[in-house]
Each structure stands twice: as structure tokens, then as C-alpha cells.
Design a protein around this motif. Structure first.
Motif, PDB file in Angstrom:
ATOM      1  N   MET A  35      -7.659  -6.689  -0.347  1.00  0.00           N
ATOM      2  CA  MET A  35      -6.457  -5.971  -0.751  1.00  0.00           C
ATOM      3  C   MET A  35      -5.318  -6.366   0.194  1.00  0.00           C
ATOM      4  SD  MET A  35      -5.701  -1.870  -0.822  1.00  0.00           S
ATOM      5  CE  MET A  35      -6.109  -1.645   0.875  1.00  0.00           C
ATOM      6  N   THR A  36      -4.206  -6.743  -0.385  1.00  0.00           N
ATOM      7  CA  THR A  36      -3.037  -7.054   0.421  1.00  0.00           C
ATOM      8  C   THR A  36      -2.036  -5.921   0.309  1.00  0.00           C
ATOM      9  OG1 THR A  36      -1.864  -8.172  -1.372  1.00  0.00           O
ATOM     10  CG2 THR A  36      -3.347  -9.516  -0.023  1.00  0.00           C
ATOM     11  N   LYS A  37      -1.179  -5.839   1.303  1.00  0.00           N
ATOM     12  CA  LYS A  37      -0.155  -4.791   1.305  1.00  0.00           C
ATOM     13  C   LYS A  37       0.754  -4.908   0.086  1.00  0.00           C
ATOM     14  CE  LYS A  37       3.640  -3.011   4.016  1.00  0.00           C
ATOM     15  NZ  LYS A  37       4.557  -3.260   5.095  1.00  0.00           N
ATOM     16  N   ASP A  38       0.963  -6.138  -0.381  1.00  0.00           N
ATOM     17  CA  ASP A  38       1.860  -6.365  -1.510  1.00  0.00           C
ATOM     18  C   ASP A  38       1.249  -5.983  -2.849  1.00  0.00           C
ATOM     19  OD1 ASP A  38       3.727  -7.329   0.272  1.00  0.00           O
ATOM     20  OD2 ASP A  38       3.152  -9.416  -0.020  1.00  0.00           O
ATOM     21  N   ASN A  39      -0.057  -5.725  -2.896  1.00  0.00           N
ATOM     22  CA  ASN A  39      -0.730  -5.424  -4.157  1.00  0.00           C
ATOM     23  C   ASN A  39      -1.225  -3.973  -4.166  1.00  0.00           C
ATOM     24  OD1 ASN A  39      -1.573  -6.117  -6.727  1.00  0.00           O
ATOM     25  ND2 ASN A  39      -3.598  -6.703  -6.041  1.00  0.00           N
ATOM     26  N   VAL A  40      -0.337  -3.068  -3.802  1.00  0.00           N
ATOM     27  CA  VAL A  40      -0.685  -1.653  -3.691  1.00  0.00           C
ATOM     28  C   VAL A  40       0.300  -0.820  -4.506  1.00  0.00           C
ATOM     29  CG1 VAL A  40      -0.827   0.290  -2.084  1.00  0.00           C
ATOM     30  CG2 VAL A  40      -1.701  -1.945  -1.406  1.00  0.00           C
ATOM     31  N   ALA A  41      -0.221   0.113  -5.284  1.00  0.00           N
ATOM     32  CA  ALA A  41       0.621   1.074  -5.994  1.00  0.00           C
ATOM     33  C   ALA A  41       0.822   2.288  -5.090  1.00  0.00           C
ATOM     34  CB  ALA A  41      -0.025   1.500  -7.305  1.00  0.00           C
ATOM     35  N   GLU A  42       2.023   2.828  -5.106  1.00  0.00           N
ATOM     36  CA  GLU A  42       2.328   4.033  -4.338  1.00  0.00           C
ATOM     37  C   GLU A  42       2.598   5.173  -5.312  1.00  0.00           C
ATOM     38  OE1 GLU A  42       5.668   3.164  -1.850  1.00  0.00           O
ATOM     39  OE2 GLU A  42       4.630   1.538  -0.825  1.00  0.00           O
ATOM     40  N   ILE A  43       1.969   6.323  -5.060  1.00  0.00           N
ATOM     41  CA  ILE A  43       2.181   7.506  -5.886  1.00  0.00           C
ATOM     42  C   ILE A  43       2.745   8.585  -4.978  1.00  0.00           C
ATOM     43  CG2 ILE A  43       1.111   9.230  -7.384  1.00  0.00           C
ATOM     44  CD1 ILE A  43      -1.125   7.128  -7.905  1.00  0.00           C
ATOM     45  N   GLN A  44       3.937   9.067  -5.312  1.00  0.00           N
ATOM     46  CA  GLN A  44       4.616  10.052  -4.485  1.00  0.00           C
ATOM     47  C   GLN A  44       5.006  11.250  -5.330  1.00  0.00           C
ATOM     48  OE1 GLN A  44       7.738   7.274  -3.481  1.00  0.00           O
ATOM     49  NE2 GLN A  44       7.021   7.156  -1.367  1.00  0.00           N
ATOM     50  N   LEU A  45       5.001  12.418  -4.713  1.00  0.00           N
ATOM     51  CA  LEU A  45       5.502  13.624  -5.357  1.00  0.00           C
ATOM     52  C   LEU A  45       6.922  13.851  -4.855  1.00  0.00           C
ATOM     53  CD1 LEU A  45       4.967  16.050  -7.203  1.00  0.00           C
ATOM     54  CD2 LEU A  45       4.208  17.294  -5.164  1.00  0.00           C
ATOM     55  N   VAL A  46       7.880  13.823  -5.754  1.00  0.00           N
ATOM     56  CA  VAL A  46       9.285  14.011  -5.407  1.00  0.00           C
ATOM     57  C   VAL A  46       9.688  15.419  -5.828  1.00  0.00           C
ATOM     58  CG1 VAL A  46      11.634  13.167  -5.761  1.00  0.00           C
ATOM     59  CG2 VAL A  46       9.716  11.543  -5.765  1.00  0.00           C
ATOM     60  N   ARG A  47      10.075  16.210  -4.865  1.00  0.00           N
ATOM     61  CA  ARG A  47      10.540  17.583  -5.143  1.00  0.00           C
ATOM     62  C   ARG A  47      12.060  17.571  -5.016  1.00  0.00           C
ATOM     63  NH1 ARG A  47       6.070  21.076  -4.957  1.00  0.00           N
ATOM     64  NH2 ARG A  47       4.293  20.194  -3.854  1.00  0.00           N
ATOM     65  N   ASP A  48      12.703  17.232  -6.112  1.00  0.00           N
ATOM     66  CA  ASP A  48      14.155  17.114  -6.118  1.00  0.00           C
ATOM     67  C   ASP A  48      14.692  17.979  -7.251  1.00  0.00           C
ATOM     68  OD1 ASP A  48      16.718  16.294  -5.576  1.00  0.00           O
ATOM     69  OD2 ASP A  48      16.553  14.429  -6.694  1.00  0.00           O
ATOM     70  N   GLY A  49      15.189  19.131  -6.899  1.00  0.00           N
ATOM     71  CA  GLY A  49      15.692  20.033  -7.925  1.00  0.00           C
ATOM     72  C   GLY A  49      14.644  21.044  -8.329  1.00  0.00           C
TER      73      GLY A  49
END
Length: 81
Positions: free
Chosen positions: A1-15
Motif C-alpha cells: 500500500m502506498t500513501k498515494d493509493n489511500v481513500a480518506e473518509i472524514q466526518l465534516v460537521r459544518d452547519g
């Protein structure tokens, strides 16, 4: 696994409503992005207690942009760091 082949999942609490933000590497095929569904369902189920649906939590998918950092500014001194 390379750093460039990673999906990021984030929870955005905006509003008023949280949003899941899914960022995949530039050029990721849709067939590979769809494989994230089990992980997304697991996360949504833990957030809202409902596994079969997104329970009103929108999901944003986007490709990782190419960012070039131009400057960092200390907000107290307003000087470049």
C-alpha cells in the motif's frame, strides 16, 4: 500500500447536518470507489444506528486535488513561517 493509493473518509460537521467526505486519489476508477460501500455503511451505521441507508447523512465523493502550498502565516504575528 502506498500513501498515494489511500481513500480518506472524514466526518465534516459544518452547519446543521454532518457530511461524510470521501476523498480518493486522482484517477481512481468508479468501480474501485464503489468498493468503499461496506466501510461507508459501517461508519454510517455507527453514526445513526441504521445500516441499510445513509440516514440523512450526505456523502461527498471527490478526487484528491493537487495542492501546492504557497505560504503559511502565523495568525498572531501575521508573519510567514
Amino acid at each position: 500500500m502506498t500513501k498515494d493509493n489511500v481513500a480518506e473518509i472524514q466526518l465534516v460537521r459544518d452547519g446543521m447536518q454532518p457530511v461524510l467526505k470521501v476523498t480518493v486519489p486522482k484517477g481512481t476508477r468508479l468501480v474501485d470507489t464503489v468498493k468503499l460501500q461496506p466501510a461507508l455503511s459501517d461508519i454510517l451505521g455507527k453514526l445513526k444506528g441504521c445500516l441499510p441507508c445513509n440516514s440523512g447523512v450526505p456523502i461527498w465523493f471527490h478526487e484528491r486535488e493537487e495542492i501546492e502550498n504557497l505560504a503559511k502565516i502565523d495568525l498572531e504575528t501575521m508573519k510567514r513561517i
